[in-house]
Design an enzyme around this catalytic site. Sequence first.
Site, PDB file in Angstrom:
ATOM      1  N   TYR A 100       0.219   2.965   8.776  1.00 57.88           N
ATOM      2  CA  TYR A 100       0.742   2.780   7.421  1.00 57.88           C
ATOM      3  C   TYR A 100       1.698   1.599   7.376  1.00 57.88           C
ATOM      4  O   TYR A 100       2.418   1.344   8.331  1.00 57.88           O
ATOM      5  CB  TYR A 100       1.504   4.028   6.942  1.00 57.88           C
ATOM      6  CG  TYR A 100       0.605   5.198   6.644  1.00 57.88           C
ATOM      7  CD1 TYR A 100      -0.008   5.327   5.397  1.00 57.88           C
ATOM      8  CD2 TYR A 100       0.367   6.175   7.605  1.00 57.88           C
ATOM      9  CE1 TYR A 100      -0.838   6.401   5.124  1.00 57.88           C
ATOM     10  CE2 TYR A 100      -0.477   7.249   7.333  1.00 57.88           C
ATOM     11  CZ  TYR A 100      -1.070   7.352   6.088  1.00 57.88           C
ATOM     12  OH  TYR A 100      -1.900   8.413   5.816  1.00 57.88           O
ATOM     13  N   GLY A 109      -0.216  -8.628   6.980  1.00 56.65           N
ATOM     14  CA  GLY A 109      -0.530  -8.619   8.405  1.00 56.65           C
ATOM     15  C   GLY A 109       0.106  -7.498   9.202  1.00 56.65           C
ATOM     16  O   GLY A 109      -0.108  -7.414  10.412  1.00 56.65           O
ATOM     17  N   ASN A 138     -10.499   6.864   0.243  1.00 56.43           N
ATOM     18  CA  ASN A 138      -9.645   5.734   0.598  1.00 56.43           C
ATOM     19  C   ASN A 138     -10.527   4.562   1.048  1.00 56.43           C
ATOM     20  O   ASN A 138     -10.563   4.205   2.227  1.00 56.43           O
ATOM     21  CB  ASN A 138      -8.660   6.141   1.706  1.00 56.43           C
ATOM     22  CG  ASN A 138      -7.578   5.111   1.934  1.00 56.43           C
ATOM     23  OD1 ASN A 138      -7.634   4.001   1.412  1.00 56.43           O
ATOM     24  ND2 ASN A 138      -6.586   5.470   2.727  1.00 56.43           N
ATOM     25  N   TYR A 145     -11.060  -0.546   8.554  1.00 55.73           N
ATOM     26  CA  TYR A 145     -11.551  -0.051   9.843  1.00 55.73           C
ATOM     27  C   TYR A 145     -12.959  -0.563  10.142  1.00 55.73           C
ATOM     28  O   TYR A 145     -13.270  -0.876  11.296  1.00 55.73           O
ATOM     29  CB  TYR A 145     -11.480   1.465   9.904  1.00 55.73           C
ATOM     30  CG  TYR A 145     -10.063   1.982   9.849  1.00 55.73           C
ATOM     31  CD1 TYR A 145      -9.088   1.520  10.731  1.00 55.73           C
ATOM     32  CD2 TYR A 145      -9.666   2.913   8.896  1.00 55.73           C
ATOM     33  CE1 TYR A 145      -7.777   1.968  10.674  1.00 55.73           C
ATOM     34  CE2 TYR A 145      -8.353   3.377   8.835  1.00 55.73           C
ATOM     35  CZ  TYR A 145      -7.423   2.893   9.721  1.00 55.73           C
ATOM     36  OH  TYR A 145      -6.132   3.323   9.669  1.00 55.73           O
ATOM     37  N   LYS A 147     -14.103  -3.464   9.288  1.00 52.90           N
ATOM     38  CA  LYS A 147     -13.901  -4.852   9.737  1.00 52.90           C
ATOM     39  C   LYS A 147     -13.408  -4.891  11.180  1.00 52.90           C
ATOM     40  O   LYS A 147     -13.629  -5.878  11.885  1.00 52.90           O
ATOM     41  CB  LYS A 147     -12.913  -5.578   8.819  1.00 52.90           C
ATOM     42  CG  LYS A 147     -13.487  -5.920   7.475  1.00 52.90           C
ATOM     43  CD  LYS A 147     -12.453  -6.599   6.597  1.00 52.90           C
ATOM     44  CE  LYS A 147     -13.004  -6.828   5.202  1.00 52.90           C
ATOM     45  NZ  LYS A 147     -11.983  -7.337   4.282  1.00 52.90           N
TER      46      LYS A 147
END
Length: 175
Positions: A100, A109, A138, A145, A147
């Site tokens: 998070y 980033g 979501n 994830y 990617k």
Amino acid sequence: MTKITLRKASIEDAKLLADLSYKTFYDAFHDHPKNAPEDMKAYMKKAFSITTISVELEDKNSTFILAESDERAVGYAKVTFGTLEDGISALRPIELNRLYATQDQIGNGVGQKLMDRCYEIASENECDVMWLGVWEYNPRAQRFYEKQGFRFVGEHVFLLGKDPQTDLLMQKELA
């Protein structure tokens, strides 16, 4: 761009981490129509209490990483060694339990820096698979994830208060 530093959290960070966990989870999910306020409150009160976070920090199989910028916490990740769910294929798994960032840092980033550090921890511990559960509603996190090279391998129930919700299980084979 502001400099982001990472460090391993310690028991002295329990309150900071509890507050950060509560804030980032609330900000990420409170306004979704599938999440009833009473279920959000019940889950967060238990999952992000100082007591719960302290127990997790003291667990030798778990590691928390804090992201900081300008002397304030702006994100965190938690990984746990050795856990498996049906559908996950691994000999030496590492679970990405949480990743998070504060709302003002999304897109700056922080998530990628935390993710890269989780990969380093996995490599240092010779883990062969990283896996996670991501809420079915979501899509932003799912895309992040995907990617990263994670693929969908199943699902499990995540209990938000009294509401059984579906998390999609994803895993990534590690070199």
